[in-house]
Design an enzyme around this catalytic site. Structure first.
Site, PDB file in Angstrom:
ATOM      1  N   ARG A 121       0.843  -1.197   0.000  1.00 57.13           N
ATOM      2  CA  ARG A 121       0.000   0.000   0.000  1.00 57.13           C
ATOM      3  C   ARG A 121       0.873   1.240   0.000  1.00 57.13           C
ATOM      4  NH1 ARG A 121       1.627   2.043   3.915  1.00 57.13           N
ATOM      5  NH2 ARG A 121       0.390   3.917   3.533  1.00 57.13           N
ATOM      6  N   GLY A 122       0.184   2.403  -0.199  1.00 55.47           N
ATOM      7  CA  GLY A 122       0.916   3.651  -0.374  1.00 55.47           C
ATOM      8  C   GLY A 122       1.066   3.846  -1.874  1.00 55.47           C
ATOM      9  N   ALA A 123       0.704   5.031  -2.355  1.00 54.68           N
ATOM     10  CA  ALA A 123       0.615   5.240  -3.805  1.00 54.68           C
ATOM     11  C   ALA A 123       1.885   4.829  -4.574  1.00 54.68           C
ATOM     12  CB  ALA A 123       0.218   6.687  -4.083  1.00 54.68           C
TER      13      ALA A 123
ATOM     14  N   ASP B 112      -2.320  10.594  -2.831  1.00 60.20           N
ATOM     15  CA  ASP B 112      -2.653   9.480  -3.730  1.00 60.20           C
ATOM     16  C   ASP B 112      -2.963   9.961  -5.130  1.00 60.20           C
ATOM     17  OD1 ASP B 112      -3.284   8.350  -0.889  1.00 60.20           O
ATOM     18  OD2 ASP B 112      -3.009   6.657  -2.247  1.00 60.20           O
TER      19      ASP B 112
ATOM     20  N   GLN C 285      -3.002   2.951   9.709  1.00 57.72           N
ATOM     21  CA  GLN C 285      -1.662   3.041   9.109  1.00 57.72           C
ATOM     22  C   GLN C 285      -0.726   3.879   9.980  1.00 57.72           C
ATOM     23  OE1 GLN C 285      -4.511   3.379   7.455  1.00 57.72           O
ATOM     24  NE2 GLN C 285      -4.407   2.668   5.363  1.00 57.72           N
TER      25      GLN C 285
ATOM     26  N   ARG D  77      -7.595  -0.936  -7.096  1.00 53.45           N
ATOM     27  CA  ARG D  77      -7.816   0.251  -6.254  1.00 53.45           C
ATOM     28  C   ARG D  77      -7.910   1.465  -7.180  1.00 53.45           C
ATOM     29  NH1 ARG D  77      -4.485   1.100  -0.894  1.00 53.45           N
ATOM     30  NH2 ARG D  77      -6.442   2.068  -0.281  1.00 53.45           N
TER      31      ARG D  77
ATOM     32  N   ASN E 252      -5.940  12.164  -0.401  1.00 53.50           N
ATOM     33  CA  ASN E 252      -5.061  11.387   0.473  1.00 53.50           C
ATOM     34  C   ASN E 252      -5.950  10.641   1.469  1.00 53.50           C
ATOM     35  OD1 ASN E 252      -2.344  10.616   1.261  1.00 53.50           O
ATOM     36  ND2 ASN E 252      -2.691  11.772   3.139  1.00 53.50           N
ATOM     37  N   LYS E 253      -5.358   9.853   2.301  1.00 52.43           N
ATOM     38  CA  LYS E 253      -6.091   9.018   3.258  1.00 52.43           C
ATOM     39  C   LYS E 253      -7.205   9.779   3.964  1.00 52.43           C
ATOM     40  CE  LYS E 253      -5.810   5.568   3.787  1.00 52.43           C
ATOM     41  NZ  LYS E 253      -6.759   4.689   3.053  1.00 52.43           N
TER      42      LYS E 253
HETATM   43  O1  MRU Z   1      -4.936   3.149   1.714  1.00 54.90           O
HETATM   44  P1  MRU Z   1      -3.460   3.402   1.749  1.00 54.90           P
HETATM   45  O2  MRU Z   1      -2.814   2.936   2.996  1.00 54.90           O
HETATM   46  O3  MRU Z   1      -2.777   2.883   0.492  1.00 54.90           O
HETATM   47  O4  MRU Z   1      -3.347   4.973   1.713  1.00 54.90           O
HETATM   48  C1  MRU Z   1      -2.082   5.564   1.678  1.00 54.90           C
HETATM   49  C2  MRU Z   1      -2.088   7.031   1.754  1.00 54.90           C
HETATM   50  O5  MRU Z   1      -3.114   7.674   1.766  1.00 54.90           O
HETATM   51  C3  MRU Z   1      -0.749   7.673   1.701  1.00 54.90           C
HETATM   52  O6  MRU Z   1      -0.725   8.846   2.441  1.00 54.90           O
HETATM   53  C4  MRU Z   1      -0.404   7.997   0.244  1.00 54.90           C
HETATM   54  O7  MRU Z   1      -0.567   6.870  -0.565  1.00 54.90           O
HETATM   55  C5  MRU Z   1       0.968   8.509   0.079  1.00 54.90           C
HETATM   56  S1  MRU Z   1       2.189   7.233   0.285  1.00 54.90           S
HETATM   57  C6  MRU Z   1       3.693   7.942   0.027  1.00 54.90           C
END
Ligand code: MRU
Length: 357
Positions: free
Chosen positions: A56-58, A245, A204, A97, A255-256
């Site tokens: 996970r994480g973009a 994201d 997270q 996703r 973002n999250k």
């Molecule tokens: O659902 P996730 O855990 O993939 O969400 C991640 C985020 O929102 C992060 O802040 C974003 O992807 C940036 S990661 C460098």
């Protein structure tokens, strides 16, 4: 850099095992309790790993997708129609996703590379695809390092920094984006006091951010999401750093879930709110936040996950968006590997894609 710190900033969350010809990922759903690596060989396993946030994480999703495309390309039989099959795999992975634009970006890059090299014999074509995936990975390390350097220019030694979700090495390749300046500054002997929002519902911030920072020797304090206001009011936060994201052309940023609330609070308390991310997270074709697709996830994440017993009636209605959009007017700067963009974002972000830059 001591060993513990090296262990954290160089975490091997994704790698291609050439000898075994398998894609290996660290299962992030098990952290911080267990470090378990998974070997992904089929399209279904790759889809599931992204969908269930094992990776996970973009940026990390993009890197995983790039290697996945290579592994899947290898599995296409000699006598099959190569490119349509690879496109089919790409469309399937892309549907895992919707919000993080790095997923579709990396798949597009891999398909483009395949198309440009279709005339090569299969072994040579596969080698080019491997090199492309590895380059996307390497490139992210360089981008995170540059983002971290730029990020360090907006804070000073001793500052309090609040972050939401996880945008550290686990979510990228090294250093991270939002955590990058903190880890790089720590390597250089700077001291920050970091407040990590736990980040409901998937935690997270609790499971990953506080784990990464604590192991790196950073002074980190875990707070529940609804405590951000009081730590800001107490004067403990000098800047907010978050990842992204998808950034739209006007600077609106997905973002999250919960990020936009942090930005609104920061505005109220006069604290600069920064978004940090690579240019691969900027979707210049997307005009504004209203056009960003927002992933909705299983209500079970709110009602049951993490609890010994259900914490809500099984039939109660739930709304579980995984992301929200922070309005560009709340953002002090968008920190990329090419520099810091400031308002008006329609101009500063467009300039990043100007070929001369
Ligand atoms: O659902 P996730 O855990 O993939 O969400 C991640 C985020 O929102 C992060 O802040 C974003 O992807 C940036 S990661 C460098």
């Amino acid at each position: 850099m001591d060993n513990e710190l090296r262990k954290v900033t160089h975490v091997e969350n994704i790698r291609y095992d050439k000898a075994a010809e398998e894609l290996v990922i660290l299962d992030q759903t098990l952290l911080p309790n267990e470090e378990k690596f998974l070997r992904l060989t089929t399209a279904e396993e790759m889809y599931d790993a992204i969908k269930t946030l094992r990776v996970r994480g973009a940026p990390a999703i993009g890197i995983c997708a790039a290697y996945s495309m290579y592994v899947l390309a290898r599995s296409i039989p000699e006598d099959a129609d190569f490119y349509p099959k690879l496109e089919e795999y790409g469309a399937y992975l892309n549907s895992s996703r919707p919000t993080a634009v790095n997923l579709s970006w990396a798949i597009r890059e891999m398909l483009k590379t395949a198309k440009e090299n279709l005339s090569l014999p299969r072994a040579a074509l596969l080698e080019v695809l491997y090199e492309k995936a590895a380059a996307i990975h390497e490139d992210d390390i360089a981008k995170c390092t540059a983002i971290s350097e730029y990020g360090l220019t907006v804070v000073k030694d001793g500052d309090g920094i609040l972050t939401h979700c996880n945008a550290g090495p686990l979510a990228t390749s090294q250093y991270g984006t939002a955590l990058g300046p903190i880890l790089l500054g720590t390597e250089r002997g700077m001291k920050f006091r970091v407040f990590s929002d736990e980040t409901r519902p998937l935690l997270q911030g609790a499971r990953l951010t506080s784990y990464e920072l604590q192991r790196a020797g950073v002074d980190v304090t875990l707070i529940c999401d609804n405590m951000a206001s009081i730590v800001m009011k107490n004067g403990w936060v000098q800047a907010c750093f978050v990842g992204c994201d998808r950034v739209a052309a006007n600077g609106d940023t997905a973002n999250k879930i919960g990020t936009s609330g942090v930005a609104i609070l920061a505005k109220h308390y006069g604290i600069p709110f920064y978004v940090l991310g690579p240019t691969s997270t900027i979707d210049i074709a997307c005009p504004d936040g209203d056009h960003i697709p927002i992933e909705e996830r299983d209500p079970d994440e709110i009602k049951n996950m993490w609890y010994e017993k259900p914490m809500a009636l099984s039939d109660v209605k739930c709304y579980n968006p995984a992301f929200d959009v922070t309005d560009h007017s709340l953002i002090e700067g968008i920190i990329t590997e090419k520099g810091i963009c400031r308002a008006p974002y329609t101009e500063s972000l467009a300039a990043l894609f100007d070929n001369k830059k």
